[in-house]
Scaffold this active site. Structure first.
Site, PDB file in Angstrom:
ATOM      1  N   GLY A   1      39.253  17.271  57.971  1.00 22.89           N
ATOM      2  CA  GLY A   1      38.980  17.733  59.332  1.00 22.89           C
ATOM      3  C   GLY A   1      39.924  18.851  59.728  1.00 22.89           C
ATOM      4  O   GLY A   1      40.276  19.703  58.912  1.00 22.89           O
TER       5      GLY A   1
ATOM      6  N   PHE B   1      50.927  42.856  32.445  1.00 25.22           N
ATOM      7  CA  PHE B   1      49.793  43.292  31.631  1.00 25.22           C
ATOM      8  C   PHE B   1      48.953  44.252  32.456  1.00 25.22           C
ATOM      9  O   PHE B   1      48.343  43.839  33.458  1.00 25.22           O
ATOM     10  CB  PHE B   1      48.987  42.043  31.255  1.00 25.22           C
ATOM     11  CG  PHE B   1      47.742  42.267  30.462  1.00 25.22           C
ATOM     12  CD1 PHE B   1      47.776  42.291  29.076  1.00 25.22           C
ATOM     13  CD2 PHE B   1      46.499  42.387  31.086  1.00 25.22           C
ATOM     14  CE1 PHE B   1      46.608  42.444  28.326  1.00 25.22           C
ATOM     15  CE2 PHE B   1      45.329  42.552  30.346  1.00 25.22           C
ATOM     16  CZ  PHE B   1      45.388  42.573  28.963  1.00 25.22           C
TER      17      PHE B   1
ATOM     18  N   GLU C   1      40.591  37.874  35.466  1.00 25.48           N
ATOM     19  CA  GLU C   1      40.320  37.401  34.096  1.00 25.48           C
ATOM     20  C   GLU C   1      38.833  37.229  33.843  1.00 25.48           C
ATOM     21  O   GLU C   1      38.404  36.266  33.218  1.00 25.48           O
ATOM     22  CB  GLU C   1      41.042  36.066  33.845  1.00 25.48           C
ATOM     23  CG  GLU C   1      42.531  36.150  33.969  1.00 25.48           C
ATOM     24  CD  GLU C   1      43.173  36.710  32.715  1.00 25.48           C
ATOM     25  OE1 GLU C   1      42.472  36.827  31.708  1.00 25.48           O
ATOM     26  OE2 GLU C   1      44.358  37.039  32.776  1.00 25.48           O
TER      27      GLU C   1
ATOM     28  N   GLY D   1      37.448  47.511  37.149  1.00 30.98           N
ATOM     29  CA  GLY D   1      37.946  46.144  37.017  1.00 30.98           C
ATOM     30  C   GLY D   1      37.139  45.390  35.987  1.00 30.98           C
ATOM     31  O   GLY D   1      37.597  45.151  34.863  1.00 30.98           O
ATOM     32  N   SER D   2      35.885  45.083  36.337  1.00 32.81           N
ATOM     33  CA  SER D   2      35.036  44.320  35.408  1.00 32.81           C
ATOM     34  C   SER D   2      34.718  45.119  34.151  1.00 32.81           C
ATOM     35  O   SER D   2      34.404  44.536  33.117  1.00 32.81           O
ATOM     36  CB  SER D   2      33.726  43.915  36.101  1.00 32.81           C
ATOM     37  OG  SER D   2      33.993  43.056  37.177  1.00 32.81           O
TER      38      SER D   2
HETATM   39  C1  LIG Z   1      45.911  38.617  42.614  1.00 36.73           C
HETATM   40  C2  LIG Z   1      45.324  39.345  41.442  1.00 36.73           C
HETATM   41  C3  LIG Z   1      46.057  39.469  40.267  1.00 36.73           C
HETATM   42  C4  LIG Z   1      45.550  40.211  39.200  1.00 36.73           C
HETATM   43  N1  LIG Z   1      46.325  40.376  38.069  1.00 36.73           N
HETATM   44  C5  LIG Z   1      45.917  41.258  37.119  1.00 36.73           C
HETATM   45  C6  LIG Z   1      46.797  41.601  36.035  1.00 36.73           C
HETATM   46  O1  LIG Z   1      47.885  41.044  35.881  1.00 36.73           O
HETATM   47  N2  LIG Z   1      46.395  42.560  35.144  1.00 36.73           N
HETATM   48  C7  LIG Z   1      45.181  43.202  35.261  1.00 36.73           C
HETATM   49  O2  LIG Z   1      44.890  44.060  34.439  1.00 36.73           O
HETATM   50  N3  LIG Z   1      44.329  42.890  36.281  1.00 36.73           N
HETATM   51  C8  LIG Z   1      44.674  41.943  37.211  1.00 36.73           C
HETATM   52  N4  LIG Z   1      43.834  41.646  38.267  1.00 36.73           N
HETATM   53  C9  LIG Z   1      42.572  42.391  38.401  1.00 36.73           C
HETATM   54  C10 LIG Z   1      41.338  41.577  38.080  1.00 36.73           C
HETATM   55  O3  LIG Z   1      41.271  41.298  36.708  1.00 36.73           O
HETATM   56  C11 LIG Z   1      40.116  42.353  38.598  1.00 36.73           C
HETATM   57  O4  LIG Z   1      40.172  42.276  40.014  1.00 36.73           O
HETATM   58  C12 LIG Z   1      38.800  41.802  38.061  1.00 36.73           C
HETATM   59  O5  LIG Z   1      38.631  42.156  36.715  1.00 36.73           O
HETATM   60  C13 LIG Z   1      37.582  42.289  38.855  1.00 36.73           C
HETATM   61  O6  LIG Z   1      37.610  43.666  38.981  1.00 36.73           O
HETATM   62  P1  LIG Z   1      37.381  44.332  40.433  1.00 36.73           P
HETATM   63  O7  LIG Z   1      38.279  43.666  41.413  1.00 36.73           O
HETATM   64  O8  LIG Z   1      37.508  45.798  40.239  1.00 36.73           O
HETATM   65  O9  LIG Z   1      35.913  43.945  40.861  1.00 36.73           O
HETATM   66  P2  LIG Z   1      34.555  44.711  40.406  1.00 36.73           P
HETATM   67  O10 LIG Z   1      34.532  44.885  38.944  1.00 36.73           O
HETATM   68  O11 LIG Z   1      34.377  45.894  41.272  1.00 36.73           O
HETATM   69  O12 LIG Z   1      33.469  43.599  40.794  1.00 36.73           O
HETATM   70  C14 LIG Z   1      33.106  43.342  42.158  1.00 36.73           C
HETATM   71  C15 LIG Z   1      31.919  42.370  42.141  1.00 36.73           C
HETATM   72  O13 LIG Z   1      30.842  42.952  41.393  1.00 36.73           O
HETATM   73  C16 LIG Z   1      30.450  42.049  40.373  1.00 36.73           C
HETATM   74  N5  LIG Z   1      30.011  42.772  39.173  1.00 36.73           N
HETATM   75  C17 LIG Z   1      30.652  43.761  38.486  1.00 36.73           C
HETATM   76  N6  LIG Z   1      29.903  44.146  37.433  1.00 36.73           N
HETATM   77  C18 LIG Z   1      28.788  43.374  37.432  1.00 36.73           C
HETATM   78  C19 LIG Z   1      27.628  43.278  36.599  1.00 36.73           C
HETATM   79  N7  LIG Z   1      27.464  44.057  35.515  1.00 36.73           N
HETATM   80  N8  LIG Z   1      26.675  42.367  36.927  1.00 36.73           N
HETATM   81  C20 LIG Z   1      26.828  41.554  37.981  1.00 36.73           C
HETATM   82  N9  LIG Z   1      27.887  41.587  38.832  1.00 36.73           N
HETATM   83  C21 LIG Z   1      28.849  42.497  38.548  1.00 36.73           C
HETATM   84  C22 LIG Z   1      31.697  41.227  40.064  1.00 36.73           C
HETATM   85  O14 LIG Z   1      31.351  40.001  39.435  1.00 36.73           O
HETATM   86  C23 LIG Z   1      32.254  41.032  41.472  1.00 36.73           C
HETATM   87  O15 LIG Z   1      31.553  40.011  42.111  1.00 36.73           O
HETATM   88  C24 LIG Z   1      44.275  40.826  39.306  1.00 36.73           C
HETATM   89  C25 LIG Z   1      43.525  40.648  40.473  1.00 36.73           C
HETATM   90  C26 LIG Z   1      44.025  39.925  41.526  1.00 36.73           C
HETATM   91  C27 LIG Z   1      43.203  39.744  42.778  1.00 36.73           C
END
Ligand SMILES: Cc1cc2nc3c(=O)[nH]c(=O)nc-3n(C[C@H](O)[C@H](O)[C@H](O)COP(=O)(O)OP(=O)(O)OC[C@H]3O[C@@H](n4cnc5c(N)ncnc54)[C@H](O)[C@@H]3O)c2cc1C
Length: 389
Positions: free
Chosen positions: A344, A133, A368, A141-142
């Protein structure tokens, strides 16, 4: 190796049907016999145990709560219990099943054409085919609504350009469900392995989810036929609909990891003695930690069960699932940390599952929908005020 007998403080099992208990028992046995003996080595070597895929397919674990096309047609409680037991084995295994079932089979089932369903669902269900996916991108990401991957229509085809990253099962997948921005909005495409212009590369150096494949997907002028576009997709909301399915499974799954950590700490502290002949478990500070763990696991079970019942009756909302995912991941992570403490020095060893679960759960907290994002979803539901921007 002692078999796992479950965690049932308030007769939670009395809330489950015979069939639900049977599904849990079947999955539990699979995990005890096939996963527990091999997972330590797989994790240390950063290898996904792909030999288990077909077996999981035969047991009906993929798309278990979907109807037709060879799917098991289980209810959402049975589905949740499968996820719980798989994640007791390892989050990587549960992630595989979540992606395959909730993020690839579900959207094909919900938004696909009849031809796409016939083509892919039976093979994905049996594990003959693997799916991934692709939503996340290097810069988004977010906030996937800002995605840069584009889809441009040319005759009977769509040309995809862009990059997806952090994609579970990416390089192993026979079919990638890719979300891309078309002029009329975000659309979903089934991109088959080997399609010219589509390449994958694996991400190495992970200290979490080591028994899981994570890849980047690269699209450079990749031509996908119109028949591979999911016709029922209506913008980003459709992608988020898949995530709600997967997050529901995660909310159950992490309870399995939490139970494994709790049970490891309980049995260890009953055996280990310090300061005389008294087991560690006989000390008040130790009991307080064990009591916290089993209380939070029990509350997490009840939350999972109620959300599953809402899902069964068609009343579940994404915000309900946000609470389930956020709460249960947080308590599972805390159970792992407390359990590590109670063992421990031994707690840092790979002989015990705790550090593996703890490291995995750091990913589960992020993917997710991060903990923050789910807090914002809950916040919006109770105040009516979106606070994402
Ligand atoms: C091992 C692994 C497997 C994955 N598998 C998939 C997959 O199969 N398919 C897929 O599409 N994705 C996948 N992901 C991606 C995952 O969904 C994203 O990493 C996630 O959505 C977070 O995005 P980011 O890492 O870019 O973090 P960011 O969005 O950059 O966020 C970084 C930090 O900022 C915070 N933040 C961001 N916006 C806000 C806001 N508005 N207010 C407050 N805090 C905020 C976040 O909560 C987080 O603490 C995977 C990730 C990992 C690590």
């Amino acid at each position: 190796m002692a078999r796992f007998s479950g965690v049932d403080y308030i007769q939670f099992d009395s809330l489950l049907s015979e069939q639900e208990l049977l599904v849990r028992q079947t999955t539990r046995q699979f995990v005890d016999e096939r996963v527990v003996p091999i997972i330590r080595e797989a994790y240390n070597n950063a290898v996904f145990p792909s030999a288990l895929i077909r077996e999981m397919g035969r047991l009906g674990f993929f798309g278990a709560n979907l109807e037709g096309y060879g799917c098991a047609g289980m209810n959402n409680i049975e589905y949740g219990l499968i996820m719980q037991e798989l994640e007791r084995g390892d989050s990587g295994l549960r992630s595989f099943a979540s992606v395959q079932g909730a993020l690839v089979m579900y959207p094909i089932h919900a938004y696909g054409s009849e031809e796409q369903k016939q083509r892919w669902l039976p093979e994905l269900q049996s594990g003959e085919a693997v799916g991934c996916f692709g939503l996340t991108e290097p810069d988004f990401g977010s906030n996937p609504s800002a995605m840069r991957t584009t889809a441009e229509q040319r005759g009977d085809s769509w040309i995809l350009n862009g990059e997806k990253t952090w994609i579970t099962n990416g390089s192993a997948a026979d079919v990638a469900l890719v979300w891309a921005r078309a002029p009329e909005g975000i659309r979903g495409f089934l991109v088959e392995k080997g399609t010219p212009g589509f390449e994958t590369s694996d991400i190495h150096g992970k200290l979490s989810m080591r028994a899981s494949i994570t890849s980047s997907l690269h699209f450079a002028g990749c031509s996908v036929p119109e028949v591979n576009r999911l016709p029922g997709v209506q913008g980003l909301a459709s992608a988020l609909g898949c995530l709600t399915q997967a997050r529901f499974g995660i909310g159950w799954g992490v309870l399995g990891a939490a139970m494994d950590c709790y049970e490891t700490a309980r049995s260890y502290t009953l055996e280990r003695k310090q300061f005389g002949d008294k087991p560690l478990a006989g000390h008040q500070l130790v009991q307080e930690k064990l009591a916290w763990m089993i209380t939070e696991i029990t509350k997490g079970q009840l939350l999972a069960l109620q959300v599953a019942k809402l899902k069964e009756s068609g009343k579940v909302e994404a915000a309900h699932v946000s609470m389930l995912k956020r709460n249960n991941v947080a308590i599972a992570l805390e159970c792992a940390r407390l359990s590590r403490d109670l063992l421990g020095a031994n707690g840092i060893m790979d002989e015990y599952p705790i550090m593996r679960h703890m490291c995995n759960l750091e990913t589960v907290k992020t993917y997710e929908g991060t903990d923050h994002i789910h807090a914002l979803v809950i916040g919006e539901k109770i105040t009516g005020l979106p606070a994402y921007r």
